[in-house]
Scaffold this motif. Structure first.
Motif, PDB file in Angstrom:
ATOM      1  N   ILE A   1       0.837  -1.196   0.000  1.00  0.00           N
ATOM      2  CA  ILE A   1       0.000   0.000   0.000  1.00  0.00           C
ATOM      3  C   ILE A   1       0.874   1.248   0.000  1.00  0.00           C
ATOM      4  CG2 ILE A   1      -1.738   1.276   1.325  1.00  0.00           C
ATOM      5  CD1 ILE A   1      -2.754  -1.387   2.363  1.00  0.00           C
ATOM      6  N   ALA A   2       1.809   1.322   0.956  1.00  0.00           N
ATOM      7  CA  ALA A   2       2.640   2.524   1.074  1.00  0.00           C
ATOM      8  C   ALA A   2       3.851   2.180   1.930  1.00  0.00           C
ATOM      9  CB  ALA A   2       1.835   3.685   1.679  1.00  0.00           C
ATOM     10  N   LYS A   3       4.856   3.119   2.021  1.00  0.00           N
ATOM     11  CA  LYS A   3       6.040   2.950   2.848  1.00  0.00           C
ATOM     12  C   LYS A   3       6.154   4.113   3.805  1.00  0.00           C
ATOM     13  CE  LYS A   3      10.998   2.257   2.877  1.00  0.00           C
ATOM     14  NZ  LYS A   3      12.208   2.069   2.087  1.00  0.00           N
ATOM     15  N   ILE A   4       6.242   3.796   5.056  1.00  0.00           N
ATOM     16  CA  ILE A   4       6.420   4.813   6.075  1.00  0.00           C
ATOM     17  C   ILE A   4       7.885   5.249   6.051  1.00  0.00           C
ATOM     18  CG2 ILE A   4       6.108   5.413   8.510  1.00  0.00           C
ATOM     19  CD1 ILE A   4       3.543   4.587   6.961  1.00  0.00           C
ATOM     20  N   ILE A   5       8.138   6.545   5.978  1.00  0.00           N
ATOM     21  CA  ILE A   5       9.497   7.083   5.933  1.00  0.00           C
ATOM     22  C   ILE A   5       9.768   7.838   7.224  1.00  0.00           C
ATOM     23  CG2 ILE A   5      11.108   8.590   4.721  1.00  0.00           C
ATOM     24  CD1 ILE A   5       9.494   8.091   2.183  1.00  0.00           C
ATOM     25  N   ALA A   6      10.895   7.425   7.935  1.00  0.00           N
ATOM     26  CA  ALA A   6      11.256   8.095   9.190  1.00  0.00           C
ATOM     27  C   ALA A   6      12.778   8.138   9.316  1.00  0.00           C
ATOM     28  CB  ALA A   6      10.641   7.356  10.389  1.00  0.00           C
ATOM     29  N   SER A   7      13.324   9.009  10.172  1.00  0.00           N
ATOM     30  CA  SER A   7      14.781   9.131  10.420  1.00  0.00           C
ATOM     31  C   SER A   7      15.028   9.475  11.874  1.00  0.00           C
ATOM     32  CB  SER A   7      15.382  10.208   9.499  1.00  0.00           C
ATOM     33  OG  SER A   7      14.799  11.474   9.775  1.00  0.00           O
ATOM     34  N   ASP A   8      16.364   9.299  12.309  1.00  0.00           N
ATOM     35  CA  ASP A   8      16.759   9.578  13.692  1.00  0.00           C
ATOM     36  C   ASP A   8      18.148  10.182  13.662  1.00  0.00           C
ATOM     37  OD1 ASP A   8      17.685   9.401  16.409  1.00  0.00           O
ATOM     38  OD2 ASP A   8      16.173   7.867  16.778  1.00  0.00           O
TER      39      ASP A   8
ATOM     40  N   ILE B   1      12.371   0.704  14.415  1.00  0.00           N
ATOM     41  CA  ILE B   1      11.446  -0.435  14.338  1.00  0.00           C
ATOM     42  C   ILE B   1      10.019   0.116  14.155  1.00  0.00           C
ATOM     43  CG2 ILE B   1      10.496  -2.424  15.591  1.00  0.00           C
ATOM     44  CD1 ILE B   1      13.155  -2.607  17.049  1.00  0.00           C
ATOM     45  N   TYR B   2       9.371  -0.323  13.096  1.00  0.00           N
ATOM     46  CA  TYR B   2       8.005   0.170  12.752  1.00  0.00           C
ATOM     47  C   TYR B   2       6.940  -0.781  13.307  1.00  0.00           C
ATOM     48  CZ  TYR B   2      10.561   3.080   9.409  1.00  0.00           C
ATOM     49  OH  TYR B   2      11.447   3.950   8.830  1.00  0.00           O
ATOM     50  N   SER B   3       5.823  -0.192  13.740  1.00  0.00           N
ATOM     51  CA  SER B   3       4.670  -0.988  14.201  1.00  0.00           C
ATOM     52  C   SER B   3       3.396  -0.173  14.117  1.00  0.00           C
ATOM     53  CB  SER B   3       4.914  -1.466  15.649  1.00  0.00           C
ATOM     54  OG  SER B   3       4.980  -0.335  16.517  1.00  0.00           O
ATOM     55  N   ILE B   4       2.212  -0.855  14.065  1.00  0.00           N
ATOM     56  CA  ILE B   4       0.894  -0.161  14.072  1.00  0.00           C
ATOM     57  C   ILE B   4       0.417  -0.156  15.506  1.00  0.00           C
ATOM     58  CG2 ILE B   4      -1.493  -0.268  13.255  1.00  0.00           C
ATOM     59  CD1 ILE B   4      -0.410  -1.714  10.770  1.00  0.00           C
ATOM     60  N   SER B   5       0.251   1.049  16.070  1.00  0.00           N
ATOM     61  CA  SER B   5      -0.042   1.140  17.491  1.00  0.00           C
ATOM     62  C   SER B   5      -1.548   1.049  17.796  1.00  0.00           C
ATOM     63  CB  SER B   5       0.534   2.450  18.054  1.00  0.00           C
ATOM     64  OG  SER B   5      -0.069   3.554  17.404  1.00  0.00           O
TER      65      SER B   5
ATOM     66  N   PHE C   1      -4.392  -4.409   8.282  1.00  0.00           N
ATOM     67  CA  PHE C   1      -3.090  -4.001   7.734  1.00  0.00           C
ATOM     68  C   PHE C   1      -1.957  -4.623   8.567  1.00  0.00           C
ATOM     69  CE2 PHE C   1      -6.212  -0.659   6.978  1.00  0.00           C
ATOM     70  CZ  PHE C   1      -6.131  -0.491   5.607  1.00  0.00           C
ATOM     71  N   LYS C   2      -0.832  -4.764   7.880  1.00  0.00           N
ATOM     72  CA  LYS C   2       0.395  -5.157   8.582  1.00  0.00           C
ATOM     73  C   LYS C   2       1.564  -4.350   8.020  1.00  0.00           C
ATOM     74  CE  LYS C   2       1.804  -9.063   5.661  1.00  0.00           C
ATOM     75  NZ  LYS C   2       2.181 -10.498   5.653  1.00  0.00           N
ATOM     76  N   ILE C   3       2.570  -4.140   8.843  1.00  0.00           N
ATOM     77  CA  ILE C   3       3.719  -3.298   8.476  1.00  0.00           C
ATOM     78  C   ILE C   3       5.012  -4.071   8.728  1.00  0.00           C
ATOM     79  CG2 ILE C   3       3.914  -2.163  10.747  1.00  0.00           C
ATOM     80  CD1 ILE C   3       4.592   0.423   9.221  1.00  0.00           C
ATOM     81  N   ASP C   4       5.990  -3.942   7.801  1.00  0.00           N
ATOM     82  CA  ASP C   4       7.318  -4.552   7.999  1.00  0.00           C
ATOM     83  C   ASP C   4       8.085  -3.717   9.024  1.00  0.00           C
ATOM     84  OD1 ASP C   4      10.225  -4.980   7.618  1.00  0.00           O
ATOM     85  OD2 ASP C   4       9.548  -6.380   6.059  1.00  0.00           O
ATOM     86  N   GLU C   5       8.453  -4.346  10.173  1.00  0.00           N
ATOM     87  CA  GLU C   5       9.044  -3.589  11.272  1.00  0.00           C
ATOM     88  C   GLU C   5      10.419  -3.034  10.929  1.00  0.00           C
ATOM     89  OE1 GLU C   5      11.065  -7.300  13.756  1.00  0.00           O
ATOM     90  OE2 GLU C   5       9.461  -6.127  14.668  1.00  0.00           O
ATOM     91  N   ARG C   6      11.096  -3.552   9.913  1.00  0.00           N
ATOM     92  CA  ARG C   6      12.420  -3.053   9.546  1.00  0.00           C
ATOM     93  C   ARG C   6      12.376  -2.008   8.446  1.00  0.00           C
ATOM     94  NH1 ARG C   6      15.545  -3.951  13.732  1.00  0.00           N
ATOM     95  NH2 ARG C   6      15.454  -6.128  14.465  1.00  0.00           N
ATOM     96  N   THR C   7      11.525  -2.265   7.387  1.00  0.00           N
ATOM     97  CA  THR C   7      11.510  -1.350   6.231  1.00  0.00           C
ATOM     98  C   THR C   7      10.428  -0.300   6.311  1.00  0.00           C
ATOM     99  OG1 THR C   7      10.020  -2.760   4.950  1.00  0.00           O
ATOM    100  CG2 THR C   7      12.395  -3.245   4.839  1.00  0.00           C
ATOM    101  N   GLY C   8       9.392  -0.530   7.119  1.00  0.00           N
ATOM    102  CA  GLY C   8       8.275   0.418   7.188  1.00  0.00           C
ATOM    103  C   GLY C   8       7.260   0.254   6.061  1.00  0.00           C
ATOM    104  N   GLU C   9       7.363  -0.817   5.271  1.00  0.00           N
ATOM    105  CA  GLU C   9       6.415  -1.035   4.176  1.00  0.00           C
ATOM    106  C   GLU C   9       5.092  -1.552   4.745  1.00  0.00           C
ATOM    107  OE1 GLU C   9       8.546  -3.728   1.710  1.00  0.00           O
ATOM    108  OE2 GLU C   9       9.533  -2.140   0.584  1.00  0.00           O
ATOM    109  N   LEU C  10       3.980  -0.949   4.217  1.00  0.00           N
ATOM    110  CA  LEU C  10       2.634  -1.251   4.724  1.00  0.00           C
ATOM    111  C   LEU C  10       1.905  -2.115   3.687  1.00  0.00           C
ATOM    112  CD1 LEU C  10       0.588  -0.582   7.014  1.00  0.00           C
ATOM    113  CD2 LEU C  10      -0.233   1.314   5.589  1.00  0.00           C
ATOM    114  N   PHE C  11       1.283  -3.204   4.158  1.00  0.00           N
ATOM    115  CA  PHE C  11       0.601  -4.152   3.275  1.00  0.00           C
ATOM    116  C   PHE C  11      -0.849  -4.354   3.756  1.00  0.00           C
ATOM    117  CE2 PHE C  11       5.085  -5.136   3.211  1.00  0.00           C
ATOM    118  CZ  PHE C  11       5.347  -5.311   1.859  1.00  0.00           C
ATOM    119  N   LEU C  12      -1.778  -4.708   2.767  1.00  0.00           N
ATOM    120  CA  LEU C  12      -3.192  -4.996   3.085  1.00  0.00           C
ATOM    121  C   LEU C  12      -3.283  -6.382   3.730  1.00  0.00           C
ATOM    122  CD1 LEU C  12      -6.162  -4.118   2.904  1.00  0.00           C
ATOM    123  CD2 LEU C  12      -6.250  -5.256   0.637  1.00  0.00           C
TER     124      LEU C  12
END
Length: 564
Positions: free
Chosen positions: A524-531, A541-545, A553-564
């Motif tokens: 669906i989309a990719k979450i983009i973040a930095s530190d 580490i990415y997660s849906i809170s 939905f589910k999200i890849d905790e390493r890449t931030g990619e979001l899937f249906l």
């Protein structure tokens, strides 16, 4: 056992011939005559008999060897004894008869060659005679091989041995042989200052009679002075040495006549006497004496070479003339840094001394007199020890133990945090070191001027600057100032003091559109973040809170990619 039998030759009832035959070999030495009676009986009635007497003589055959009465004869003969016509008689027998049993005696060829001049044997009687006196020093034991031979056509021989032991007679005086010379006249020269047990003479004693118990003694000729020598016999040997046992004094007696007498243990005892001269040479009796046994000198380092010290080594000698003249020298200087005036005893250096290389020197000086003159006086000398202590000057800078120092500090640490300590070595004595930063442009750190400890002035922010490098100076507190420089590197370590920043979605861009026919598992989309932090502190580490209770939905905790 029958030794004979008859052989009868018949023709029908008639006897033609009768032969007497031996049944076995005959041995004449066992029985030489046989007497037989032959009986003949006829066949008539009554039978009649006839007799014949037969004597058989067994002839001799040379089949027996001569036999000595002993296989070994032992005889003792005194040396130098007068020759004897009848020294000993050997006997041999032969069982054979006539000439086969007659025996002639002789020596073997080897015995004739070796001892034919001294002994002979009568071939008929076997009497051995001595022709010459025997010398124990030449012959200790003699072995004679004696042959007995019969007179048969083919003669047989036997051998016996006679051992003649020559008994010693004390007829030789001990012989004294000097090792130092082949001459009978011995002159020995000794300085009067020789140490005790000094070797004087070496000689050996031989006695041709074989006497190993010869004793020797020494004495001085025509004098009442105490014997300054002694005689020592080497163990298990016939060798003797003479050595000194007391001090010699030329002024008391400049010549000793020593008599050696050696006597054997024979009967009667025989002796030999020889003498030798010992000349006592005068020597230089006194050695120079230093005013001190140990000289202690202090010299400042960086001195001028070859400039005499304000100091001299002194020695005195009570002897006169050349024997009292003193020559100074350095006996052992492993550094080759010093010299001494041979006449005055003044000292100087050949190099400029450096206390940091060597702060202490120790060597020996020698004072020798002028002996070894026409009177054969030997030069005498004595030694003294010189110690040189090198005084310090401030001529060495403080030196850092390493050219570069690396420190670390975690960002946000409070001010005055200690990063570490810089250390130096100063080879000068009693030196004090001052530490300082090269310039005041560095406002982040300071150094303690005495201890060399490095501190932070305020908290550091790694995200602003993560690395600092600057110079630190170490210098002497005293004049003249001497200094050295080291490099300090400071690495600022990360602290997790920054939260992640989500760059997509944002408040102005937070909507993603998908088709209602989108299949499950589709991207669906990719979450983009930095530190802003570093290392593990910047790993996200990415997660849906919340807001997805049915887990659409589910999200890849390493890449931030979001899937249906």
């Amino acid at each position: 056992m029958k030794r004979f039998h008859l052989k009868v030759d018949k023709s029908g009832e008639r006897i033609n011939n009768v032969e007497l035959r031996s049944a076995e070999s005959l041995d004449r030495e066992e029985q030489s005559i046989y007497r037989l009676k032959v009986i003949a009986v006829d066949g008539g009635q009554p039978a009649r008999t006839g007799y014949a007497n037969i004597e058989i003589n067994v002839l001799d055959l040379n089949d027996n060897y001569p036999q000595f009465s002993d296989n070994l004869y032992i005889l003792n003969v005194v040396e130098n004894a007068a020759p004897k016509k009848s020294l000993f008689k050997v006997e041999a027998t032969d069982k054979d008869a006539d000439t086969n049993g007659l025996i002639n005696y002789s020596f073997s060829e080897k015995t004739r060659k070796q001892y034919g001049d001294f002994f002979e044997i009568n071939k008929i009687t076997g009497i051995i005679s001595q022709n010459k006196p025997l010398d124990y020093e030449k012959f200790r034991s003699i072995s004679l091989d004696i042959i007995a031979r019969d007179q048969g056509i083919e003669p047989l021989t036997s051998k016996s041995t006679m051992i003649i032991n020559v008994e010693n007679v004390n007829d030789n005086a001990p012989q004294i042989t000097f090792y130092e010379t082949n001459s009978d006249k011995i002159n020995i020269s000794l300085p009067e200052d020789v140490p005790l047990e000094t070797h004087v003479l070496h000689f050996s004693v031989e006695d041709d009679d074989g006497d190993e118990n010869t004793s020797c003694s020494i004495r001085l000729n025509k004098t009442k002075m105490l014997m300054p020598y002694r005689l020592k016999k080497k163990e298990f040997s016939t060798e003797f040495v003479i050595e000194t046992i007391s001090e010699l004094d030329h002024e008391t007696s400049n010549k000793h006549v020593v008599i050696i007498e050696c006597r054997d243990a024979g009967t009667p005892p025989l002796s030999s006497t020889v003498l030798f001269n010992v000349y006592i040479k005068d020597v230089n009796d006194n050695a120079p004496k230093f005013t001190l046994d140990i000289y202690n000198i202090s010299i400042k380092e960086n001195n001028q070479p070859y400039k005499p010290f304000n100091f001299s080594i002194k020695a005195t000698d009570p002897d006169d003339g050349k024997n009292g003249d003193i020559i100074y020298s350095i006996k052992s200087d492993p550094y080759a840094a010093f010299q001494i005036d041979a006449k005055s005893g003044e000292l100087w250096t050949t190099v400029s001394l450096d206390r940091e290389k060597n702060s202490f020197y120790k060597f020996e000086v020698v004072a020798s007199d002028g002996g070894n003159d026409e009177n054969n006086s030997l030069s005498r000398s004595s030694t003294a020890v010189v110690t040189v202590l090198v005084d310090d000057e401030n001529d060495e800078p403080p030196r850092f133990r390493q050219p570069i120092y690396n420190f670390t500090i975690i960002e946000n640490k409070q001010s005055k945090t200690e990063l570490g300590q810089l250390t130096v070595n100063d080879l000068d004595l009693k030196s004090k070191t001052i530490f300082q930063l090269e310039s005041n442009s560095n406002r982040m750190f300071r150094i303690d001027s005495k201890s060399g400890k490095l501190f932070s002035i305020k908290p550091l922010n790694r995200e602003e600057k993560d690395y600092y490098t600057f110079k630190i100076i170490a210098k002497d507190e005293e004049f003249p100032e001497m200094q050295s420089v080291a490099i300090a590197n400071v690495i600022v370590l990360d602290e997790n003091d920054n939260p992640p920043i989500i760059e997509f979605p944002t408040s102005g861009n937070e909507t993603v559109y998908i088709s209602k026919n989108t299949e499950v598992g589709s991207f669906i989309a990719k979450i983009i973040a930095s530190d802003l932090d570093a290392g593990n502190n910047s790993n996200l580490i990415y997660s849906i809170s919340h807001n997805d209770p049915e887990n659409h939905f589910k999200i890849d905790e390493r890449t931030g990619e979001l899937f249906l």
